[in-house]
Write a protein that holds these residues in place. Structure first.
Motif, PDB file in Angstrom:
ATOM      1  N   VAL A  34     -18.356  -7.972  37.195  1.00  0.00           N
ATOM      2  CA  VAL A  34     -19.173  -6.733  37.712  1.00  0.00           C
ATOM      3  C   VAL A  34     -18.401  -5.336  37.879  1.00  0.00           C
ATOM      4  CG1 VAL A  34     -19.885  -5.919  39.856  1.00  0.00           C
ATOM      5  CG2 VAL A  34     -20.121  -8.603  39.707  1.00  0.00           C
ATOM      6  N   PRO A  35     -17.591  -5.103  38.180  1.00  0.00           N
ATOM      7  CA  PRO A  35     -16.904  -3.624  36.776  1.00  0.00           C
ATOM      8  C   PRO A  35     -17.293  -2.747  35.766  1.00  0.00           C
ATOM      9  CG  PRO A  35     -15.046  -4.801  38.975  1.00  0.00           C
ATOM     10  CD  PRO A  35     -16.243  -5.683  38.116  1.00  0.00           C
ATOM     11  N   VAL A  36     -16.910  -4.092  35.136  1.00  0.00           N
ATOM     12  CA  VAL A  36     -17.186  -3.901  33.635  1.00  0.00           C
ATOM     13  C   VAL A  36     -18.616  -3.962  33.679  1.00  0.00           C
ATOM     14  CG1 VAL A  36     -17.027  -4.986  31.325  1.00  0.00           C
ATOM     15  CG2 VAL A  36     -15.021  -5.378  32.793  1.00  0.00           C
ATOM     16  N   ARG A  37     -19.456  -4.506  34.141  1.00  0.00           N
ATOM     17  CA  ARG A  37     -21.309  -4.727  33.491  1.00  0.00           C
ATOM     18  C   ARG A  37     -21.629  -2.699  34.215  1.00  0.00           C
ATOM     19  NH1 ARG A  37     -25.947  -7.533  32.144  1.00  0.00           N
ATOM     20  NH2 ARG A  37     -27.201  -5.930  32.402  1.00  0.00           N
ATOM     21  N   VAL A  38     -21.080  -2.121  35.624  1.00  0.00           N
ATOM     22  CA  VAL A  38     -21.193  -1.716  35.881  1.00  0.00           C
ATOM     23  C   VAL A  38     -20.925   0.057  35.186  1.00  0.00           C
ATOM     24  CG1 VAL A  38     -20.408   0.173  37.858  1.00  0.00           C
ATOM     25  CG2 VAL A  38     -21.136  -1.776  38.339  1.00  0.00           C
ATOM     26  N   VAL A  39     -19.737  -0.438  34.246  1.00  0.00           N
ATOM     27  CA  VAL A  39     -18.431   0.624  33.726  1.00  0.00           C
ATOM     28  C   VAL A  39     -20.356   1.013  32.241  1.00  0.00           C
ATOM     29  CG1 VAL A  39     -16.687   1.450  32.313  1.00  0.00           C
ATOM     30  CG2 VAL A  39     -16.572   0.935  34.860  1.00  0.00           C
ATOM     31  N   TRP A  40     -20.124  -0.141  31.510  1.00  0.00           N
ATOM     32  CA  TRP A  40     -20.809  -0.514  30.736  1.00  0.00           C
ATOM     33  C   TRP A  40     -21.944   0.529  31.221  1.00  0.00           C
ATOM     34  CZ3 TRP A  40     -20.500  -1.205  25.727  1.00  0.00           C
ATOM     35  CH2 TRP A  40     -21.525  -1.449  25.195  1.00  0.00           C
ATOM     36  N   ASP A  41     -22.692   0.149  32.155  1.00  0.00           N
ATOM     37  CA  ASP A  41     -23.545   0.962  32.702  1.00  0.00           C
ATOM     38  C   ASP A  41     -23.757   2.146  32.482  1.00  0.00           C
ATOM     39  OD1 ASP A  41     -25.086  -1.668  32.209  1.00  0.00           O
ATOM     40  OD2 ASP A  41     -25.322  -1.822  34.326  1.00  0.00           O
ATOM     41  N   ALA A  42     -22.574   2.748  33.236  1.00  0.00           N
ATOM     42  CA  ALA A  42     -22.489   4.338  33.618  1.00  0.00           C
ATOM     43  C   ALA A  42     -22.117   4.595  31.904  1.00  0.00           C
ATOM     44  CB  ALA A  42     -21.693   4.446  33.569  1.00  0.00           C
ATOM     45  N   LEU A  43     -21.620   4.220  31.449  1.00  0.00           N
ATOM     46  CA  LEU A  43     -21.028   4.794  29.735  1.00  0.00           C
ATOM     47  C   LEU A  43     -22.557   4.743  29.266  1.00  0.00           C
ATOM     48  CD1 LEU A  43     -18.161   2.735  29.083  1.00  0.00           C
ATOM     49  CD2 LEU A  43     -18.259   5.494  29.048  1.00  0.00           C
ATOM     50  N   VAL A  44     -23.310   3.993  28.588  1.00  0.00           N
ATOM     51  CA  VAL A  44     -24.460   4.085  28.516  1.00  0.00           C
ATOM     52  C   VAL A  44     -25.416   5.161  29.059  1.00  0.00           C
ATOM     53  CG1 VAL A  44     -26.854   2.360  27.994  1.00  0.00           C
ATOM     54  CG2 VAL A  44     -25.155   1.801  28.345  1.00  0.00           C
ATOM     55  N   VAL A  45     -26.035   4.814  30.443  1.00  0.00           N
ATOM     56  CA  VAL A  45     -26.783   6.220  30.789  1.00  0.00           C
ATOM     57  C   VAL A  45     -25.770   7.569  30.012  1.00  0.00           C
ATOM     58  CG1 VAL A  45     -26.936   7.344  33.245  1.00  0.00           C
ATOM     59  CG2 VAL A  45     -27.085   5.172  32.735  1.00  0.00           C
ATOM     60  N   ALA A  46     -24.589   7.625  29.956  1.00  0.00           N
ATOM     61  CA  ALA A  46     -23.566   8.706  29.994  1.00  0.00           C
ATOM     62  C   ALA A  46     -24.631   8.855  27.938  1.00  0.00           C
ATOM     63  CB  ALA A  46     -22.509   9.225  30.106  1.00  0.00           C
ATOM     64  N   GLY A  47     -23.739   7.861  27.767  1.00  0.00           N
ATOM     65  CA  GLY A  47     -23.903   7.748  26.195  1.00  0.00           C
ATOM     66  C   GLY A  47     -25.799   8.704  25.594  1.00  0.00           C
ATOM     67  N   ARG A  48     -26.986   8.092  26.178  1.00  0.00           N
ATOM     68  CA  ARG A  48     -28.180   8.272  26.435  1.00  0.00           C
ATOM     69  C   ARG A  48     -27.809  10.183  26.567  1.00  0.00           C
ATOM     70  NH1 ARG A  48     -31.611   3.114  28.395  1.00  0.00           N
ATOM     71  NH2 ARG A  48     -30.531   1.291  27.118  1.00  0.00           N
ATOM     72  N   PHE A  49     -27.825  10.877  27.755  1.00  0.00           N
ATOM     73  CA  PHE A  49     -27.713  11.879  28.254  1.00  0.00           C
ATOM     74  C   PHE A  49     -27.249  13.117  27.222  1.00  0.00           C
ATOM     75  CE2 PHE A  49     -25.754  15.549  30.475  1.00  0.00           C
ATOM     76  CZ  PHE A  49     -27.220  15.817  30.624  1.00  0.00           C
ATOM     77  N   LEU A  50     -25.836  12.075  26.594  1.00  0.00           N
ATOM     78  CA  LEU A  50     -25.070  13.105  26.004  1.00  0.00           C
ATOM     79  C   LEU A  50     -26.017  12.832  23.736  1.00  0.00           C
ATOM     80  CD1 LEU A  50     -21.925  14.610  25.027  1.00  0.00           C
ATOM     81  CD2 LEU A  50     -21.735  11.879  24.401  1.00  0.00           C
ATOM     82  N   TYR A  51     -26.544  12.138  24.384  1.00  0.00           N
ATOM     83  CA  TYR A  51     -27.301  12.279  22.832  1.00  0.00           C
ATOM     84  C   TYR A  51     -28.672  12.692  22.755  1.00  0.00           C
ATOM     85  CZ  TYR A  51     -29.703  10.710  18.851  1.00  0.00           C
ATOM     86  OH  TYR A  51     -31.055  10.596  17.834  1.00  0.00           O
TER      87      TYR A  51
END
Length: 341
Positions: A34-51
């Motif tokens: 669960v923590p890994v998936r939460v961190v993963w989704d947060a990184l995906v959202v941040a990566g899309r915004f950064l891109y």
């Protein structure tokens, strides 16, 4: 056929070992994933915004800079420098190399080649035929001498050697080979049974009674861990989306909604008031002042022209209207300037 399909679609019965391993493994894996998936989704959202916000505009700017610094200068260099220089060099090479080479081939190499061809056909070919006839005669004599020597060698060397191989060496070799084969076969059988007793049978027992059961247990555990990871990853995705929606809703109610309400209820009326009470009167006064300044400038320019060049003469006014008469127009008595007597 229907019974076979029904049996194939029914799930296989699961043993107590599978059930005993599945529940704790899924619980532990869920807590870890669960923590890994939460961190993963947060990184995906941040990566899309950064891109979208940084990398794509920076990439477009770098691409434009790259084209401006590298592509366009090289294109201009190719189009306006290298192509004209290449055409000039091609024309110069044609004038200095191709035309002289064609002249040399036509007026020098072709006559020399014709002369050499005549020399080969009329001189070298007859001489070569004569030399070949002489060499053939010498070769025939040498072949006869070689044949006689070969026949003599066959009678003196080959026939005795064949007799010795057939009646002496071959029987001795067969006897030696039979002895060696017997000894090697006995040693091979002894080594085979020794290796079978000392290595194969213990290895087979170890494989059958130790490794296969342990492998089955490890396979069940690995399969359950893999299933638990997949299940936990999917559940963690739902949890992560729920947490994301919660924080998005919280951010909207804490920050976005107050800002929107302040903008709608405070800033918009204040802006309208400032626009109607301040900006529009200031703009109207500025336009009137500019109009007055333009009129003053035009008047001053006209006064200066009048002082320097005087008052311009005005042409006399001409009355372009038709003369008014008391009578009415008729065909015989027109009052226009063209038909007037």
């Amino acid at each position: 056929m229907g019974m076979e399909l029904q049996k194939a679609s029914e799930p296989a019965p699961q043993g107590c070992l599978t059930v005993a391993v599945r529940v704790p493994v899924r619980i532990v894996v869920f807590v870890l994933v669960v923590p890994v998936r939460v961190v993963w989704d947060a990184l995906v959202v941040a990566g899309r915004f950064l891109y979208d916000a940084v990398l794509r505009p920076v990439g477009r700017a770098l691409a434009w800079v790259g084209r401006a610094l590298f592509v366009w200068p090289f294109v201009a260099l190719w189009r306006y420098v290298l192509v004209p220089v290449g055409r000039g060099l091609a024309w110069l090479g044609k004038v200095l190399v191709v035309v002289p080479a064609g002249w040399l081939y036509r007026w020098l190499l072709v006559p020399v080649g014709h002369g050499l061809l005549w020399l080969y056909a009329r001189v070298l070919t007859p001489v070569g035929h004569a030399v070949l006839w002489v060499l053939r005669g010498i070769g025939a004599g040498l072949a006869a001498v070689g044949s006689a020597l070969a026949r003599l060698g066959h009678l003196l060397v080959v026939v005795p050697a064949v007799w010795v191989y057939r009646w002496v060496l071959a029987p001795v070799g067969r006897a030696v080979a039979w002895c060696v084969r017997t000894v090697v076969t006995g040693i091979g059988v002894a080594l085979y049974w020794t290796a079978r007793i000392l290595l194969v049978l213990p290895a087979r027992a170890l494989w059958r009674w130790v490794l296969v059961p342990v492998g089955r247990v490890l396979a069940v555990a690995g399969r359950e861990i893999a299933d638990a990871l997949g299940h936990a990853w999917r559940v963690a995705g739902h949890v992560s989306r729920a947490v994301g929606r919660f924080f998005a809703t919280l951010l909207r109610w804490i920050f976005v909604e107050p800002v929107r309400r302040v903008y709608r209820t405070v800033l918009t009326p204040v802006g309208h008031l400032v626009r109607d009470a301040v900006l529009r009167p200031v703009a109207a006064a500025s336009r009137r002042a500019l109009d007055a300044a333009r009129a003053s400038v035009r008047q001053a320019r006209a006064d200066l022209r009048r002082m320097l060049f005087g008052q311009p003469e005005r042409p006399p006014a001409v009355d372009r209207r038709e003369p008014s008469g008391g009578g009415r127009r008729t065909l015989g008595g027109s009052t226009t300037a063209l038909t007037k007597d």
